[in-house]
Scaffold this active site. Structure first.
Site, PDB file in Angstrom:
ATOM      1  N   CYS A   1      -8.831 -29.272 -52.421  1.00 55.32           N
ATOM      2  CA  CYS A   1      -9.288 -27.981 -52.925  1.00 55.32           C
ATOM      3  C   CYS A   1      -8.594 -27.716 -54.242  1.00 55.32           C
ATOM      4  CB  CYS A   1      -8.893 -26.922 -51.910  1.00 55.32           C
ATOM      5  SG  CYS A   1      -8.736 -25.279 -52.564  1.00 55.32           S
TER       6      CYS A   1
ATOM      7  N   GLN B   1       1.245 -38.227 -55.615  1.00 56.37           N
ATOM      8  CA  GLN B   1      -0.006 -38.147 -56.361  1.00 56.37           C
ATOM      9  C   GLN B   1       0.260 -37.862 -57.841  1.00 56.37           C
ATOM     10  OE1 GLN B   1      -1.945 -35.845 -52.546  1.00 56.37           O
ATOM     11  NE2 GLN B   1      -2.961 -35.471 -54.487  1.00 56.37           N
TER      12      GLN B   1
ATOM     13  N   GLU C   1     -13.558 -33.001 -54.194  1.00 53.18           N
ATOM     14  CA  GLU C   1     -13.269 -32.005 -53.164  1.00 53.18           C
ATOM     15  C   GLU C   1     -14.476 -31.159 -52.769  1.00 53.18           C
ATOM     16  OE1 GLU C   1      -8.973 -30.834 -55.022  1.00 53.18           O
ATOM     17  OE2 GLU C   1     -10.819 -30.333 -56.028  1.00 53.18           O
TER      18      GLU C   1
HETATM   19  N1  MCN Z   1     -16.694 -40.013 -59.732  1.00 53.59           N
HETATM   20  C1  MCN Z   1     -17.868 -40.526 -60.236  1.00 53.59           C
HETATM   21  N2  MCN Z   1     -18.719 -39.703 -60.937  1.00 53.59           N
HETATM   22  C2  MCN Z   1     -18.428 -38.381 -61.119  1.00 53.59           C
HETATM   23  C3  MCN Z   1     -17.231 -37.849 -60.578  1.00 53.59           C
HETATM   24  C4  MCN Z   1     -16.371 -38.705 -59.902  1.00 53.59           C
HETATM   25  O1  MCN Z   1     -18.156 -41.700 -60.043  1.00 53.59           O
HETATM   26  N3  MCN Z   1     -19.241 -37.585 -61.802  1.00 53.59           N
HETATM   27  C5  MCN Z   1     -15.737 -40.874 -59.016  1.00 53.59           C
HETATM   28  C6  MCN Z   1     -14.420 -40.984 -59.781  1.00 53.59           C
HETATM   29  O2  MCN Z   1     -14.446 -41.922 -60.773  1.00 53.59           O
HETATM   30  C7  MCN Z   1     -13.427 -41.256 -58.679  1.00 53.59           C
HETATM   31  C8  MCN Z   1     -13.991 -40.432 -57.521  1.00 53.59           C
HETATM   32  O3  MCN Z   1     -15.385 -40.278 -57.791  1.00 53.59           O
HETATM   33  O4  MCN Z   1     -13.405 -42.632 -58.381  1.00 53.59           O
HETATM   34  C9  MCN Z   1     -13.328 -39.045 -57.398  1.00 53.59           C
HETATM   35  O5  MCN Z   1     -13.234 -38.500 -58.670  1.00 53.59           O
HETATM   36  P1  MCN Z   1     -12.764 -37.013 -59.038  1.00 53.59           P
HETATM   37  O6  MCN Z   1     -13.781 -36.039 -58.601  1.00 53.59           O
HETATM   38  O7  MCN Z   1     -12.377 -37.035 -60.451  1.00 53.59           O
HETATM   39  O8  MCN Z   1     -11.472 -36.746 -58.144  1.00 53.59           O
HETATM   40  P2  MCN Z   1     -10.021 -37.408 -58.307  1.00 53.59           P
HETATM   41  O9  MCN Z   1     -10.139 -38.826 -58.600  1.00 53.59           O
HETATM   42  O10 MCN Z   1      -9.172 -36.548 -59.154  1.00 53.59           O
HETATM   43  O11 MCN Z   1      -9.536 -37.333 -56.803  1.00 53.59           O
HETATM   44  C10 MCN Z   1      -8.893 -36.203 -56.277  1.00 53.59           C
HETATM   45  C11 MCN Z   1      -9.653 -35.635 -55.109  1.00 53.59           C
HETATM   46  C12 MCN Z   1      -8.754 -34.727 -54.376  1.00 53.59           C
HETATM   47  S1  MCN Z   1      -7.992 -33.502 -55.235  1.00 53.59           S
HETATM   48  C13 MCN Z   1      -8.484 -34.929 -53.052  1.00 53.59           C
HETATM   49  S2  MCN Z   1      -7.499 -33.809 -52.267  1.00 53.59           S
HETATM   50  C14 MCN Z   1      -9.050 -36.048 -52.344  1.00 53.59           C
HETATM   51  C15 MCN Z   1     -10.271 -36.588 -52.974  1.00 53.59           C
HETATM   52  O12 MCN Z   1     -10.140 -36.700 -54.287  1.00 53.59           O
HETATM   53  N4  MCN Z   1      -8.202 -36.938 -51.764  1.00 53.59           N
HETATM   54  C16 MCN Z   1      -8.725 -38.146 -51.349  1.00 53.59           C
HETATM   55  N5  MCN Z   1     -10.853 -37.626 -52.350  1.00 53.59           N
HETATM   56  C17 MCN Z   1     -10.091 -38.499 -51.622  1.00 53.59           C
HETATM   57  N6  MCN Z   1     -10.596 -39.667 -51.202  1.00 53.59           N
HETATM   58  C18 MCN Z   1      -9.795 -40.541 -50.559  1.00 53.59           C
HETATM   59  N7  MCN Z   1     -10.341 -41.711 -50.131  1.00 53.59           N
HETATM   60  N8  MCN Z   1      -8.476 -40.284 -50.325  1.00 53.59           N
HETATM   61  C19 MCN Z   1      -7.919 -39.116 -50.703  1.00 53.59           C
HETATM   62  O13 MCN Z   1      -6.631 -38.874 -50.503  1.00 53.59           O
HETATM   63 CU1  CUN Z   2      -6.304 -29.978 -53.848  1.00 49.84          CU
HETATM   64  S1  CUN Z   2      -5.745 -31.316 -52.585  1.00 49.84           S
HETATM   65 MO1  CUN Z   2      -6.227 -32.633 -53.907  1.00 49.84          MO
HETATM   66  O1  CUN Z   2      -5.939 -31.464 -55.140  1.00 49.84           O
HETATM   67  O2  CUN Z   2      -4.927 -33.536 -54.051  1.00 49.84           O
END
Ligand code: MCN
Ligand code: CUN
Length: 797
Positions: A371, A223, A741
């Site tokens: 998380c 990741q 999360e």
């Molecule tokens: N998004 C959006 N509008 C927002 C916030 C987010 O449209 N206001 C969209 C983002 O553009 C992104 C998605 O939602 O496409 C998730 O965004 P974000 O909250 O920024 O999280 P990350 O992309 O950093 O993803 C990490 C998070 C974590 S830490 C874990 S653990 C987890 C999760 O995402 N693992 C996943 N969701 C998952 N979903 C899938 N399918 N697979 C994983 O391994």
């Molecule tokens: Cu906290 S599990 Mo996600 O942060 O990859």
């Protein structure tokens, strides 16, 4: 309004665009690590320890070497000659790559065989003779600190017990004073069981060292590819520019693919020694027994209350079982992650948290499974404590929360542990949730049902999560500051490529980053391709975990787009033959303020950047932005569950679940809903069925899917999602907060609170997760709490 509509048409902000990555995933044409085959590639398998704690008297690999097709057998002794028997962890500890002196958990890596195919390698592993002298195993923090407990980490010079740290945060004296003035003190102790992210794809790597170019290419399930590149450069002492980490498609990460695992290191060393590509693909039990555990904490605390319901102070203590090595991936400053984000949504003047981390004979844990660094445990304790306190005061659950919420006009708000929250509409989210679930009505039904011996319950949980580490002032991993990046190249025909330092694992980055470019530049989203995960091409970034991608990398996409727009404006002025000050912008087009009909599109500006730039201007339309966020983003959510519990069997069914998530501006509402549903499903699994436990010898129960249960569509209840509360993040360039999360963080307490609400009046205060039917039945039948992990049944039981 018309801009908003235009924007939806081109797939910009707010469009529920279908996920572009899915077209390859659902056709089976994704490119995962195990899909990659390189010429001359060999295969590696790992021999794991059958015992949880034992001294290694000898390892004899001679029989394994004799098998035809075996190229190399790696043992700890050989690793030691290259100073690679141990590696540093992301939390300033050390972890054995291959065991030399002792094994410290069941499933620990003891040796590796590299052979022509994985079957030969596996067979050869079984011919390695290891002579173990068993030692007593430690499987809980209580045992870890007991008198006479064997010292697990006797490899460390100054380690004379099993304590990793004693850490505290908050105001101890102030908290004592507040407790002295309390009308009532409410107490709770609970256990959050060990769990596993269990993505569909296990971990793996293909290391490919090329002697003639001196270049090491590693395809791997990570990741955070740039962090791995830095780690390989520092640990293996290889030149960083000669290391290329490629993280191809990832079949789910959920935190499991953040740490550095021995398998990665061994495949790299094997490839260097053999000068051939070496592939390691972990099997399912290897994944479940040895990598990336989460939780495994005992939480204890008390709340000082005034009789009218005002919370005066909170005291918390946590005992965290980290397993044999302290390998949490988390910001360096905080020993127990962001556990101290607890109670951030409530207006509580003072609080104090103590945390003790201990070693045990379990696989290294503490990975933050879905998380933001221990926030899940924090929110679980918070919302269980809120329910217990409301009960002790004889107050209504919802009312008790509402009266203690940070009010909308109190932002920015300093939380009791020192975070600064900046926005939210907590009471409004609660109201939307209560209305959706039909709160008053349900309470009436519940009372009525009780008269007829039926047990109905309603559970509320709220959560606010600190998402988006950095800022770089406070957040670093091993001294590397936390920020992120985006690079945008607009080609001459107006098509574009954006690359970031994040690495999606299923979250939809390929879809949503294009939407941000579209919003900023008016280029249709389908004209923007997104690429992540290759350290030779992507700008440096800290990777994807802790829902930091949107708050940090996503913000960088906005910022780099704005840099491009600023240059395009100069090009537009040149094309329109006016000065830059006379040029106005609307989505996708610059025009002359005094003559709005005369304008040029962003695509025309792009062409001009390569064919008709003004004298003296650097050609091209490309840029990079590094983004260091001023603060974390603080999404908020309310989850409400109603259940019916069968008093005869302890089985509980979800009647309804309502989720109200406020993650600020939603880039892609459909993807956001998908993230919430996925998180709620995991929350339901935690509350209902999942746990990993250990018997007295340290044998792991939960190393296969017969023991560690994943919910299917059959068990998973339906969820009703609400999106009407939107509090834009005040510092994020497009007002977005993280969401990935939230539901997994806040969800579990809602289920547990609902079941305990159904048991109201029986005197049962706590049942630890998972709420298996026999545990619920025991609570109902004997009117007692059910604590700790479910016992392990042995053959004698
Ligand atoms: N998004 C959006 N509008 C927002 C916030 C987010 O449209 N206001 C969209 C983002 O553009 C992104 C998605 O939602 O496409 C998730 O965004 P974000 O909250 O920024 O999280 P990350 O992309 O950093 O993803 C990490 C998070 C974590 S830490 C874990 S653990 C987890 C999760 O995402 N693992 C996943 N969701 C998952 N979903 C899938 N399918 N697979 C994983 O391994
Ligand atoms: Cu906290 S599990 Mo996600 O942060 O990859």
């Amino acid at each position: 309004m018309s801009q908003a509509l235009d924007e939806i048409k081109i797939g910009g902000l707010g469009a529920s665009r279908k996920r572009v990555e899915d077209s390859r995933f659902i056709r089976g044409t994704g490119n995962y690590t195990d899909d990659i085959t390189l010429p001359g590639m060999l295969h590696m398998e790992i021999l794991r320890s059958p015992l949880a704690h034992a001294r290694i008297k000898s390892i004899d690999a001679s029989r394994a070497w004799q098998i035809p097709g075996v190229h190399l057998v790696l043992t700890g002794e050989m690793m030691a000659t290259r100073n690679l028997a141990w590696m540093p962890t992301l939390s300033y500890d050390t972890q054995a790559v291959l065991a030399t002196d002792k094994v410290r958990f069941q499933g620990q890596e003891v040796a590796c065989v590299i052979a022509d195919d994985p079957y030969i390698a596996k067979d050869a592993c079984e011919l390695i003779d290891v002579d173990y002298e068993p030692l007593p195993a430690i499987v809980s923090p209580q045992q870890a600190v007991a008198e006479g407990a064997p010292v697990i980490r006797d490899d460390k010079e100054n380690q004379h017990d099993n304590v990793i740290y004693d850490w505290e945060v908050g105001d101890s004296a102030g908290t004592d004073r507040a407790f002295a003035q309390a009308d009532k003190v409410s107490r709770l102790r609970l256990h959050y069981p060990r769990s596993h992210p269990s993505p569909i794809e296990c971990c793996g790597s293909i290391a490919d060292y090329n002697r003639s170019t001196s270049k090491l290419t590693v395809y791997m399930t990570t990741q955070a590819p740039h962090i791995i590149r830095a780690a390989v450069a520092l640990v293996a002492e290889l030149p960083e520019h000669m290391i290329r980490i490629i993280s191809p498609d990832i079949g789910g990460g959920f935190g499991n693919k953040v740490p550095v695992y021995p398998g990665y290191v061994c495949s790299i060393l094997a490839s260097i020694l053999l000068e051939r590509p070496v592939k390691w693909i972990e099997d399912k039990s290897g994944n479940l027994i040895s990598t990336g555990f989460a939780r495994d904490v005992y939480l204890d605390g008390e709340m000082a209350l005034r009789s009218d319901g005002k919370i005066l102070a909170v005291r918390m203590h946590t005992d965290a079982d980290h397993g044999a090595f302290f390998s949490d991936a988390q910001p360096s400053k905080f020993k127990i992650g962001l556990m101290h984000s607890a109670f951030a949504a409530y207006d509580i003047p003072v609080a104090h948290l103590t945390a003790r981390g201990t070693y045990s004979n379990k696989a290294p844990g503490g990975v933050a499974y879905r998380c933001s660094f221990r926030v899940t445990e924090a929110m679980f304790f918070q919302e269980r404590m809120m329910q217990a306190a409301a009960g002790d005061l004889g107050m209504d659950q919802a009312e008790f929360r509402r009266m203690n919420f940070v009010a909308d006009d109190q932002f920015p708000h300093r939380t009791p542990f020192g975070f600064l929250t900046d926005s939210g509409q907590y009471a409004k989210c609660l109201d939307v949730g209560l209305k959706a679930v039909g709160y008053e009505d349900f309470r009436r039904q519940q009372a009525e049902a009780r008269g007829r011996g039926r047990l109905l319950g309603l559970g509320i949980s709220t959560m606010t999560e600190p998402l988006g580490a950095g800022n770089s002032r406070e957040y670093d991993i091993l001294g590397i500051k936390m920020f992120d990046s985006a690079e945008l190249k607009v080609h001459m025909t107006g098509k574009a490529i954006v690359r970031t330092g994040a690495r999606g694992q299923g979250q939809g980055h390929e879809t949503t980053w294009a939407q941000i470019v579209s919003h900023e530049l008016g280029i249709p989203a389908e004209d923007v391709v997104v690429e992540e995960g290759d350290t030779d091409t992507a700008p440096f970034g800290m990777g994807t975990y802790a829902s930091r991608s949107t708050p940090v990398a996503g913000a960088a996409v906005s910022m780099v787009s704005r840099k491009i727009r600023a240059k395009a404006r100069k090009l537009a002025a040149h094309l329109l033959e006016v000065s830059e000050e006379d040029v106005e912008w609307e989505l996708g087009r610059f025009y002359i303020r005094s003559a709005p009909d005369r304008g040029v599109t962003i695509q025309e500006c792009a062409m001009a950047a390569y064919s008709n730039m003004p004298d003296g201007m650097e050609p091209g339309l490309e840029n990079t932005a590094y983004y260091d966020p001023p603060n974390l983003t603080w999404p908020f959510a309310v989850y409400i569950v109603t259940v019916e519990v069968d008093p005869e069997t302890g089985v509980w069914d979800v009647l309804n679940m309502v989720a109200v998530d406020d993650c600020g501006i939603r880039i892609n509402p459909m993807i956001v809903e998908g993230q919430i549903m996925g998180g709620l499903t995991e929350a339901y699994a935690m509350a209902n069925m999942q746990f990993i436990t250990f018997d007295a010898e340290g044998n792991c129960v939960g190393s296969n899917y017969m023991d560690y249960l994943l919910p299917t569509a059959w068990e998973t209840p339906g969820f009703e999602l609400h999106s009407e509360v939107v509090t834009p993040c005040p510092h994020h360039p497009i007002g977005a907060k993280g969401i990935g999360e939230c539901a997994a963080v806040g969800g579990p307490a809602a289920f547990v609170n609902a079941v305990l609400d159904a048991l109201h009046g029986t005197g049962v205060r706590n049942i630890d997760m998972p709420l298996l039917p026999d545990r619920v039945w025991e609570a109902i039948t004997y009117h007692r709490d059910v604590s700790g992990a479910p016992p392990v049944l042995t053959g004698d039981d």
